[in-house]
Scaffold this motif. Structure first.
Motif, PDB file in Angstrom:
ATOM      1  N   GLY A  87       0.790  -1.224   0.000  1.00 24.97           N
ATOM      2  CA  GLY A  87       0.000   0.000   0.000  1.00 24.97           C
ATOM      3  C   GLY A  87       0.817   1.266   0.000  1.00 24.97           C
ATOM      4  N   GLY A  88       2.129   1.136  -0.154  1.00 23.47           N
ATOM      5  CA  GLY A  88       2.964   2.330  -0.156  1.00 23.47           C
ATOM      6  C   GLY A  88       3.974   2.281  -1.278  1.00 23.47           C
ATOM      7  N   GLY A  89       4.632   3.403  -1.509  1.00 21.66           N
ATOM      8  CA  GLY A  89       5.625   3.470  -2.568  1.00 21.66           C
ATOM      9  C   GLY A  89       6.644   4.542  -2.293  1.00 21.66           C
ATOM     10  N   MET A  90       7.631   4.650  -3.187  1.00 17.21           N
ATOM     11  CA  MET A  90       8.709   5.623  -3.045  1.00 17.21           C
ATOM     12  C   MET A  90       9.035   6.215  -4.417  1.00 17.21           C
ATOM     13  SD  MET A  90      11.227   3.509  -0.417  1.00 17.21           S
ATOM     14  CE  MET A  90      12.106   4.949   0.185  1.00 17.21           C
ATOM     15  N   ALA A  91       9.567   7.431  -4.402  1.00 16.41           N
ATOM     16  CA  ALA A  91       9.984   8.076  -5.643  1.00 16.41           C
ATOM     17  C   ALA A  91      11.232   8.890  -5.371  1.00 16.41           C
ATOM     18  CB  ALA A  91       8.882   8.978  -6.190  1.00 16.41           C
ATOM     19  N   ALA A  92      12.154   8.871  -6.335  1.00 17.39           N
ATOM     20  CA  ALA A  92      13.380   9.654  -6.239  1.00 17.39           C
ATOM     21  C   ALA A  92      13.178  10.996  -6.925  1.00 17.39           C
ATOM     22  CB  ALA A  92      14.533   8.899  -6.886  1.00 17.39           C
ATOM     23  N   VAL A  93      13.612  12.054  -6.253  1.00 12.00           N
ATOM     24  CA  VAL A  93      13.504  13.409  -6.790  1.00 12.00           C
ATOM     25  C   VAL A  93      14.916  13.953  -6.969  1.00 12.00           C
ATOM     26  CG1 VAL A  93      12.544  15.712  -6.472  1.00 12.00           C
ATOM     27  CG2 VAL A  93      11.332  13.714  -5.558  1.00 12.00           C
ATOM     28  N   VAL A  94      15.231  14.401  -8.188  1.00 10.07           N
ATOM     29  CA  VAL A  94      16.590  14.829  -8.521  1.00 10.07           C
ATOM     30  C   VAL A  94      16.591  16.316  -8.855  1.00 10.07           C
ATOM     31  CG1 VAL A  94      18.571  14.448 -10.046  1.00 10.07           C
ATOM     32  CG2 VAL A  94      17.101  12.520  -9.403  1.00 10.07           C
ATOM     33  N   GLY A  95      17.640  17.010  -8.403  1.00 12.46           N
ATOM     34  CA  GLY A  95      17.797  18.407  -8.742  1.00 12.46           C
ATOM     35  C   GLY A  95      17.198  19.371  -7.745  1.00 12.46           C
ATOM     36  N   VAL A  96      16.680  18.868  -6.623  1.00 12.04           N
ATOM     37  CA  VAL A  96      16.051  19.704  -5.598  1.00 12.04           C
ATOM     38  C   VAL A  96      16.620  19.310  -4.242  1.00 12.04           C
ATOM     39  CG1 VAL A  96      13.880  20.343  -4.482  1.00 12.04           C
ATOM     40  CG2 VAL A  96      13.935  19.915  -6.941  1.00 12.04           C
ATOM     41  N   ASP A  97      17.008  20.289  -3.425  1.00 11.08           N
ATOM     42  CA  ASP A  97      17.523  19.928  -2.107  1.00 11.08           C
ATOM     43  C   ASP A  97      16.369  19.620  -1.152  1.00 11.08           C
ATOM     44  OD1 ASP A  97      16.487  22.326  -1.077  1.00 11.08           O
ATOM     45  OD2 ASP A  97      18.401  23.371  -1.218  1.00 11.08           O
ATOM     46  N   ALA A  98      16.724  19.096   0.014  1.00  9.66           N
ATOM     47  CA  ALA A  98      15.707  18.626   0.948  1.00  9.66           C
ATOM     48  C   ALA A  98      14.780  19.745   1.407  1.00  9.66           C
ATOM     49  CB  ALA A  98      16.375  17.966   2.155  1.00  9.66           C
ATOM     50  N   ALA A  99      15.345  20.918   1.715  1.00  3.43           N
ATOM     51  CA  ALA A  99      14.514  22.020   2.201  1.00  3.43           C
ATOM     52  C   ALA A  99      13.510  22.461   1.142  1.00  3.43           C
ATOM     53  CB  ALA A  99      15.405  23.194   2.612  1.00  3.43           C
ATOM     54  N   GLY A 138       1.039  14.236   3.353  1.00  2.00           N
ATOM     55  CA  GLY A 138       1.174  12.872   3.856  1.00  2.00           C
ATOM     56  C   GLY A 138       2.452  12.186   3.436  1.00  2.00           C
ATOM     57  N   LEU A 139       3.267  12.854   2.633  1.00  2.00           N
ATOM     58  CA  LEU A 139       4.510  12.246   2.164  1.00  2.00           C
ATOM     59  C   LEU A 139       5.672  12.604   3.092  1.00  2.00           C
ATOM     60  CD1 LEU A 139       4.276  12.780  -1.706  1.00  2.00           C
ATOM     61  CD2 LEU A 139       3.677  10.751  -0.372  1.00  2.00           C
ATOM     62  N   ALA A 183      21.731  13.287  -0.893  1.00  2.00           N
ATOM     63  CA  ALA A 183      22.726  14.270  -1.311  1.00  2.00           C
ATOM     64  C   ALA A 183      21.990  15.593  -1.499  1.00  2.00           C
ATOM     65  CB  ALA A 183      23.408  13.834  -2.609  1.00  2.00           C
ATOM     66  N   PRO A 184      22.705  16.692  -1.616  1.00  2.00           N
ATOM     67  CA  PRO A 184      22.022  17.993  -1.740  1.00  2.00           C
ATOM     68  C   PRO A 184      20.994  18.060  -2.858  1.00  2.00           C
ATOM     69  CG  PRO A 184      24.335  18.333  -1.260  1.00  2.00           C
ATOM     70  CD  PRO A 184      24.163  16.859  -1.468  1.00  2.00           C
ATOM     71  N   GLU A 185      21.150  17.278  -3.912  1.00  2.00           N
ATOM     72  CA  GLU A 185      20.170  17.317  -4.994  1.00  2.00           C
ATOM     73  C   GLU A 185      19.631  15.925  -5.321  1.00  2.00           C
ATOM     74  OE1 GLU A 185      21.500  19.482  -8.376  1.00  2.00           O
ATOM     75  OE2 GLU A 185      21.574  21.394  -7.302  1.00  2.00           O
ATOM     76  N   GLN A 186      19.550  15.064  -4.316  1.00  2.00           N
ATOM     77  CA  GLN A 186      18.964  13.743  -4.529  1.00  2.00           C
ATOM     78  C   GLN A 186      18.194  13.328  -3.282  1.00  2.00           C
ATOM     79  OE1 GLN A 186      20.422   9.207  -4.836  1.00  2.00           O
ATOM     80  NE2 GLN A 186      21.410  10.542  -6.329  1.00  2.00           N
ATOM     81  N   GLN A 187      16.871  13.320  -3.408  1.00  2.00           N
ATOM     82  CA  GLN A 187      15.984  12.976  -2.304  1.00  2.00           C
ATOM     83  C   GLN A 187      15.088  11.814  -2.708  1.00  2.00           C
ATOM     84  OE1 GLN A 187      16.744  14.983   0.273  1.00  2.00           O
ATOM     85  NE2 GLN A 187      18.055  16.116  -1.145  1.00  2.00           N
ATOM     86  N   VAL A 188      14.573  11.115  -1.715  1.00  2.00           N
ATOM     87  CA  VAL A 188      13.592  10.064  -1.953  1.00  2.00           C
ATOM     88  C   VAL A 188      12.414  10.304  -1.021  1.00  2.00           C
ATOM     89  CG1 VAL A 188      13.093   7.591  -1.856  1.00  2.00           C
ATOM     90  CG2 VAL A 188      15.332   8.383  -2.666  1.00  2.00           C
ATOM     91  N   VAL A 189      11.198  10.248  -1.570  1.00  2.00           N
ATOM     92  CA  VAL A 189       9.997  10.432  -0.758  1.00  2.00           C
ATOM     93  C   VAL A 189       9.251   9.118  -0.627  1.00  2.00           C
ATOM     94  CG1 VAL A 189       9.733  12.859  -1.353  1.00  2.00           C
ATOM     95  CG2 VAL A 189       8.634  11.136  -2.755  1.00  2.00           C
ATOM     96  N   SER A 190       8.538   8.966   0.492  1.00  2.00           N
ATOM     97  CA  SER A 190       7.725   7.776   0.752  1.00  2.00           C
ATOM     98  C   SER A 190       6.307   8.197   1.110  1.00  2.00           C
ATOM     99  CB  SER A 190       8.307   6.964   1.916  1.00  2.00           C
ATOM    100  OG  SER A 190       9.431   6.230   1.521  1.00  2.00           O
ATOM    101  N   GLY A 191       5.362   7.308   0.801  1.00  2.00           N
ATOM    102  CA  GLY A 191       3.976   7.551   1.179  1.00  2.00           C
ATOM    103  C   GLY A 191       3.068   6.518   0.556  1.00  2.00           C
ATOM    104  N   ASP A 192       1.760   6.726   0.673  1.00  2.00           N
ATOM    105  CA  ASP A 192       0.840   5.766   0.074  1.00  2.00           C
ATOM    106  C   ASP A 192       0.945   5.844  -1.449  1.00  2.00           C
ATOM    107  OD1 ASP A 192      -1.673   7.345  -1.110  1.00  2.00           O
ATOM    108  OD2 ASP A 192      -1.007   8.344   0.733  1.00  2.00           O
ATOM    109  N   THR A 193       0.608   4.734  -2.111  1.00  2.00           N
ATOM    110  CA  THR A 193       0.856   4.579  -3.544  1.00  2.00           C
ATOM    111  C   THR A 193       0.210   5.685  -4.373  1.00  2.00           C
ATOM    112  OG1 THR A 193       0.962   2.189  -3.239  1.00  2.00           O
ATOM    113  CG2 THR A 193       0.639   2.985  -5.484  1.00  2.00           C
TER     114      THR A 193
END
Length: 765
Positions: free
Chosen positions: A121-133, A146-147, A154-164
């Motif tokens: 019931g959940g998933g993840m996605a990688a976000v590139v080019g944006v810092d965490a803040a 909810g995510l 890394a400063p420009e590599q984040q991963v988010v988690s949440g429901d699908t």
């Protein structure tokens, strides 16, 4: 300085580990036997295409990482200053640091992988080019509340988690705004609150293992700081739902002098570390990833994370690593909850060590306060609890220690001890066990507060043999715990207490600390301890110059007391805080200590605006000159009843008897009935309890009798902040005070060094 790091899930590839399996066939076979399938076949051939599935990936990466470390150590003989791992890789780091053996680590990882693979019931996605803040701002602005930012890689590599559904919507939302966002092929929302069920199941599984402390500092994903003593299991359990703070972890290593990173078990982290090194840092960290799960009200009350300062270099790095703190600084556990749960939590959230004050409190109140602290610092941040020696009731002291062990309190501050009691020895020895490499690991640490050389020597020595033997006969300790207790000091951290508020021998810091440091050298030579003893200083520390002097004298850390009583977080009444914020360095006096009245022990207390010091000393004078209450002249007796006690001495004795009966101490009543001198002591002791309660409650009708234990350090602090907003205690917060003192001390030392260098014509520092 070198750090060894291990990658996590995503580093797997077919063919990995071939040379390691050939080099360590016995461990490879052991791993296959534990797992129930051929690890070699999985990694080298992957005939059923299972290597990419979480329940298979994680055990495979653990084995490859563990074997790679073994080979690296045998080939190089190097010992890194730090270890770290990304998510699953943290298990490799802990194994390399001796927190658990190979088989235990593999069983933990196998169970972890299976539970995470079952998540749905959940998933993840990688976000590139944006810092965490910026990513958090995008999530908030766009309604994706909810995510969770699960991985700050890394400063420009984040991963988010949440429901699908929400993750899929985020991918489309960011794609439409030209922000690269890629859906990951995972079954669950790893490192987010949606993994709560897996976390609970894993916690029950971990309870079946005895996990030790890392012998080498391991940076935890959940905190971006070294593992705190006694919290290995809890931190691993928390890791399942907490974000991976990899960028912060690397920053921490860089800030502590790491220049060389060695990646074992993969080739993923090197690129991330290079990106972290080369990217500019934000001016300050204003919120931790874990704070996203808090309510808005809680987030307003949580102090912002502060940037590192020169103050972080003061004192002993060993002490900071051992206690899991950023600064070589602690706040002592003041009596009757003046050092409150709120105070300890506020300090802990800023990686500063505070001790909960328990003296004079009943066990149910202490237990509730401990729970509040642990709830407020659920991510493994530092805290401790004060244990005040109970010279009247050893059973009560033992009950307190038993309570703290049940709640897995990792550090206690031992105060007013004259000898090593069974309760103290039990706490110390019960926390000892062997690591995978045979070293002695400590789950229970004691920070001893001492003012006499003979007491310091007892804490620097191993636990007394007769006490250990007695506890073994009671089956309170195992043979191994007794054996190990003979090889370590009672305390690895000893606070030398110079003249101070509360209990004091009036010692002079410049005399006491050098003498105690000599005793430490002698103890280290005599006993040959593997782990060095750290020595701190307390008493009279109210200004940056005083703190600077402590470090220049050789203190590994400093501990403050009186100045924290006059803060927002203090448990003292507002009426007393209003009085304390205006005192000077001459507004304190010495009085008898109520808990050690017959021995003539002294406490330092507030003098300005109260009669307590004069009246307390008068009571001790009467006790010294008369053999019982009936011998006191009637005129004096009437004065005591009218102005000191506010009731007849017979009524006071009735209150004392009621209290003793409630504590199961009827024998004390019998002894007092047979000994008039003892009865007089118990009646006079009532006054000390009564005056403390008046002050804690802020009872205006009894203001002249307030007993407020404090020292001249608070007067010096008041003088230092006069004319600033901190002149009012309503603007004083314990963490801010500590940082101001440390920053000022660092500047004081730097200025003195520049002046000294200039005076002799040497290059300035």
């Amino acid at each position: 300085m070198k750090a060894v790091v291990f990658p996590g899930q995503g580093a797997q590839r077919r063919g990995m580990g071939r040379e390691l399996f050939d080099a360590y066939p016995e461990l490879t076979d052991q791993a296959s036997e534990i797992l129930g399938y051929s690890l070699r076949t999985l990694c080298l051939d992957d005939p059923h295409r299972q290597l990419g599935r979480t329940e298979y990936t994680q055990p495979a990466l653990f084995v490859v990482g563990a074997l790679a470390h073994r080979q690296w150590r045998e080939n190089t003989g190097d010992q890194p200053a730090f270890l770290a791992g990304h998510s699953l890789g943290e298990y490799c780091a802990l194994h390399a640091a001796g927190a658990f053996d190979f088989a235990t680590g593999l069983r933990l990882v196998q169970r972890r992988g299976a539970l995470m693979a079952q998540a749905r019931g959940g998933g993840m996605a990688a976000v590139v080019g944006v810092d965490a803040a910026r990513l958090r701002e995008l999530l908030d602005e766009s309604g994706f509340l909810g995510l969770t930012v699960a991985n700050d890689n890394a400063p420009e590599q984040q991963v988010v988690s949440g429901d699908t559904a929400t993750v899929d919507a985020l991918v489309a939302h960011l794609d439409a705004r030209d922000v690269r966002c890629v859906r990951l092929n995972v079954s669950g929302a790893f490192h987010s609150p949606l993994m709560h069920q897996a976390q609970q199941d894993f916690a029950r599984f971990v309870d079946g293992f005895a996990l030790g402390d890392p012998a080498t500092p391991v940076i935890a994903n959940a905190t971006a700081r070294p593992y705190a003593p006694g919290r290995t299991a809890r931190t691993l359990v928390d890791q399942i739902v907490q974000p991976v703070r990899w960028t912060e972890s690397v920053h921490h290593l860089l800030d502590h002098g790491v220049t060389d990173f060695v990646e074992l078990g993969g080739r993923v982290l090197g690129r991330l570390i290079d990106q972290i090194r080369s990217a500019p840092r934000p001016a300050a960290r204003t919120e931790t990833p874990a704070a996203r799960t808090e309510t808005p009200a809680a987030r307003r009350d949580t102090p912002a994370a502060l940037p590192d300062t020169p103050a972080a270099a003061l004192g002993s790095p060993l002490f900071r690593r051992r206690m899991g703190v950023r600064h070589a600084y602690a706040v002592g556990g003041m009596y009757r909850g003046i050092a409150s749960a709120e105070m300890v939590v506020r300090l802990g959230r800023n990686r500063m060590l505070g001790f909960l004050g328990t003296g004079g409190l009943p066990l149910p109140e202490i237990e509730q306060a401990v729970k509040e602290v642990q709830h407020g610092l659920a991510d493994g941040r530092p805290y401790g609890v004060n244990v005040l020696a109970d010279h009247d009731d050893p059973a009560a002291e033992r009950a307190l220690v038993e309570l703290l062990m049940r709640h897995r309190v990792p550090v206690i501050e031992a105060s007013a001890f004259m000898q090593m009691t069974p309760a103290l020895v039990l706490y110390r020895a019960r926390g000892l066990h062997r690591g995978a490499d045979g070293r002695t690991l400590c789950d229970h640490r004691i920070m001893a507060k001492v003012s006499r050389p003979e007491v310091a020597e007892q804490f620097m020595a191993p636990a007394p043999g007769p006490v250990l033997d007695r506890l073994r006969r009671e089956n309170a300790l195992t043979d191994e715990q007794v054996e190990l207790a003979r090889t370590v000091p009672m305390s690895h951290d000893i606070t030398v207490e110079a003249d101070s508020g509360g209990h004091t021998d009036g010692g002079v810091a410049t005399v006491m600390l050098p003498a105690m440091l000599t005793l430490r050298r002698q103890a280290q030579h005599r006993y040959g301890y593997d782990e060095p003893i750290c020595m701190g200083l307390a008493g009279g520390l109210g200004t940056p110059a005083a703190v600077a002097a402590a470090f220049v004298l050789g203190a590994d850390y400093v501990l403050t007391g009186s100045i924290n009583q006059c803060t927002v977080e203090s448990g003292m009444s507002t009426e007393v805080k209003d009085m304390l914020q205006d005192i000077g360095i001459a507004d304190t006096a010495y009085a008898p200590a109520g808990d050690m009245f017959e021995f003539g022990a002294k406490v330092q207390v507030l003098r300005k605006g109260v009669f307590f010091p004069t009246r307390a000393n008068k009571l001790f004078s009467l006790y010294s000159h008369y053999d019982g209450l009936d011998d006191i002249p009637q005129k004096t007796r009437s004065l005591l009843e009218r102005t000191y006690f506010g009731r007849s001495l017979e009524e006071v004795w009735g209150d004392v008897c009621s209290y003793l009966r409630s504590q199961g101490r009827e024998t004390d009543i019998d002894r007092a009935d047979a000994d008039p001198k003892q009865k007089m002591a118990l009646v006079f002791r009532w006054y000390f309890f009564h005056t403390t309660r008046l002050a804690m409650d802020g009872d205006g009708s009894g203001k002249v009798n307030y007993q407020v234990q404090t020292g001249p350090a608070l007067g010096a602090f008041n003088q230092w902040v006069d004319g600033t907003e901190l002149a009012s205690w309503r603007h004083r917060h314990v963490d801010r005070i500590g940082l101001m003192l440390l920053d000022g001390a660092a500047e004081h030392i730097a200025t003195a060094c520049r002046q000294w260098s200039a005076s002799i014509g040497a290059p300035s520092v």
